[in-house]
Design a protein around this motif. Sequence first.
Motif, PDB file in Angstrom:
ATOM      1  N   LEU A 130      44.872  27.672  47.231  1.00  8.72           N
ATOM      2  CA  LEU A 130      45.738  28.782  46.829  1.00  8.72           C
ATOM      3  C   LEU A 130      46.251  28.656  45.400  1.00  8.72           C
ATOM      4  O   LEU A 130      46.485  29.661  44.721  1.00  8.72           O
ATOM      5  N   SER A 131      46.404  27.417  44.928  1.00 11.72           N
ATOM      6  CA  SER A 131      46.875  27.234  43.555  1.00 11.72           C
ATOM      7  C   SER A 131      45.830  27.636  42.523  1.00 11.72           C
ATOM      8  O   SER A 131      46.134  27.779  41.336  1.00 11.72           O
ATOM      9  N   GLY A 132      44.584  27.834  42.982  1.00 10.86           N
ATOM     10  CA  GLY A 132      43.506  28.183  42.048  1.00 10.86           C
ATOM     11  C   GLY A 132      43.211  29.664  41.957  1.00 10.86           C
ATOM     12  O   GLY A 132      42.271  30.069  41.259  1.00 10.86           O
TER      13      GLY A 132
ATOM     14  N   ARG B 135      44.009  43.817  39.421  1.00 11.60           N
ATOM     15  CA  ARG B 135      43.266  44.549  40.453  1.00 11.60           C
ATOM     16  C   ARG B 135      42.204  43.691  41.125  1.00 11.60           C
ATOM     17  O   ARG B 135      41.701  44.054  42.196  1.00 11.60           O
ATOM     18  N   VAL B 136      41.833  42.577  40.508  1.00  9.54           N
ATOM     19  CA  VAL B 136      40.809  41.680  41.055  1.00  9.54           C
ATOM     20  C   VAL B 136      41.402  40.282  41.193  1.00  9.54           C
ATOM     21  O   VAL B 136      42.001  39.759  40.247  1.00  9.54           O
ATOM     22  N   SER B 137      41.241  39.689  42.375  1.00 13.20           N
ATOM     23  CA  SER B 137      41.605  38.285  42.558  1.00 13.20           C
ATOM     24  C   SER B 137      40.338  37.508  42.863  1.00 13.20           C
ATOM     25  O   SER B 137      39.424  38.023  43.518  1.00 13.20           O
ATOM     26  N   TRP B 138      40.279  36.280  42.377  1.00 17.13           N
ATOM     27  CA  TRP B 138      39.093  35.480  42.659  1.00 17.13           C
ATOM     28  C   TRP B 138      39.449  34.002  42.735  1.00 17.13           C
ATOM     29  O   TRP B 138      40.478  33.554  42.225  1.00 17.13           O
ATOM     30  N   LEU B 139      38.580  33.270  43.406  1.00 10.28           N
ATOM     31  CA  LEU B 139      38.827  31.851  43.667  1.00 10.28           C
ATOM     32  C   LEU B 139      37.500  31.150  43.911  1.00 10.28           C
ATOM     33  O   LEU B 139      36.595  31.728  44.530  1.00 10.28           O
ATOM     34  N   VAL B 140      37.398  29.920  43.434  1.00  7.58           N
ATOM     35  CA  VAL B 140      36.215  29.095  43.666  1.00  7.58           C
ATOM     36  C   VAL B 140      36.599  27.899  44.532  1.00  7.58           C
ATOM     37  O   VAL B 140      37.581  27.212  44.255  1.00  7.58           O
ATOM     38  N   ILE B 141      35.820  27.660  45.594  1.00  7.42           N
ATOM     39  CA  ILE B 141      35.953  26.463  46.428  1.00  7.42           C
ATOM     40  C   ILE B 141      34.755  25.563  46.124  1.00  7.42           C
ATOM     41  O   ILE B 141      33.605  25.976  46.307  1.00  7.42           O
ATOM     42  N   THR B 142      35.005  24.366  45.652  1.00  5.23           N
ATOM     43  CA  THR B 142      33.920  23.451  45.288  1.00  5.23           C
ATOM     44  C   THR B 142      33.637  22.453  46.411  1.00  5.23           C
ATOM     45  O   THR B 142      34.447  22.272  47.330  1.00  5.23           O
TER      46      THR B 142
ATOM     47  N   ALA C  89      38.841  41.420  46.208  1.00  2.17           N
ATOM     48  CA  ALA C  89      38.993  39.965  46.254  1.00  2.17           C
ATOM     49  C   ALA C  89      37.614  39.326  46.317  1.00  2.17           C
ATOM     50  O   ALA C  89      36.728  39.817  47.034  1.00  2.17           O
ATOM     51  N   VAL C  90      37.433  38.244  45.549  1.00  3.72           N
ATOM     52  CA  VAL C  90      36.143  37.559  45.482  1.00  3.72           C
ATOM     53  C   VAL C  90      36.356  36.070  45.730  1.00  3.72           C
ATOM     54  O   VAL C  90      37.094  35.405  44.995  1.00  3.72           O
ATOM     55  N   LEU C  91      35.710  35.559  46.765  1.00  3.62           N
ATOM     56  CA  LEU C  91      35.762  34.128  47.063  1.00  3.62           C
ATOM     57  C   LEU C  91      34.374  33.541  46.870  1.00  3.62           C
ATOM     58  O   LEU C  91      33.404  34.003  47.486  1.00  3.62           O
TER      59      LEU C  91
END
Length: 356
Positions: free
Chosen positions: A238-240, A248-255, A285-287
Amino acid sequence: MIQQEYGRRLGREEWQSFIDILLSAEHIVLTTHVNSDGDGLGSEVALSEVLRSLGKTVSIINPTEVPPNYRFLSSTVDIEVFDAHSEECIQDIALADLVVLLDANLRDRMGGIWQHVDFGREIGKLKVLCLDHHLGPEDFADLMICEPYASSTGELVYDLVVALQEHAGRHLLSSSVATGLYVAIMTDTGSFRFPKTTPYVYAVAGELVAAGADPNDIYDQVYNSLNLSALKLLGAALSGIRLLEHNRVSWLVITQDMLRMTGSKLFDTDLIIRYLLSIPSVRIAVLMVEMHDGRTKVSFRSRGEIYVNEIAAVFGGGGHKNAAGCLLEFSPDKAGKVVLDDVRAYLDQLMKTTAI
């Protein structure tokens, strides 16, 4: 069964060809898409119970393991996980005269199972049915029922069970069948919140509860059964979160490093995207999740009349209007640039014609 009609649904006549193929088979394999969810798993469990009660030999073989919060569904049926070296799975497919794909309409969504199914078709004895509700179906099955109006594949399986009951002249909606279908419908409607939750869906849910599905227990099993590693991953992720395009766009990368450090697995990422869309200003939203082989799994969610399945389709994926995904053949770094550029372009074009 429900007497009053609530909008679109398939009747006995529309199901008849599907039923004819089902009932002409003796050994049936049910499967669903990679990274299985409540809709695919619940639909499989429900349909397997019904077919067994009709005297069929049924195996459930999935391309990936069952997430922990859905394992309670396998208390009454055995769900095999396909492995290229699993002789038991390969033999079950070889012995089958019918494979039914649930909750997916693209052959690649079957993972490594497809090559064995395709071989069985080539030698002439194996048929393939597909039952789904996503957009953009691919023509690969002997018979496909793909109805995007439906809230879930579970809703369609319910209608199929009703038609089978009429055909067989006996009751088929047992407590375990009702539980599987309730899981399918509840999860794919976002606990009865999403736009396709029609009056008919509520009526079906009531029928399933009357047949023995326990809403409190099912909700608790699915949504309140997170393990510690999943919670650690959520905290780390969540901190990333990043925002673009005027929020309008949220995104996050899980490594892979994040997965290793928290001891979590790929299915533990599924709950994260809901937080990306919980920000009021966010429309898309983009994961992005780094796979063990370096590829990137991308999940999209959106609000309102924003068709993220169109974005996913650009990269060979698909899904629903407001929930879609794809698998990219390159790293999250490159995926981030390519995908987000496309998201920006999509939003820019949309804003010229629509207030979002």
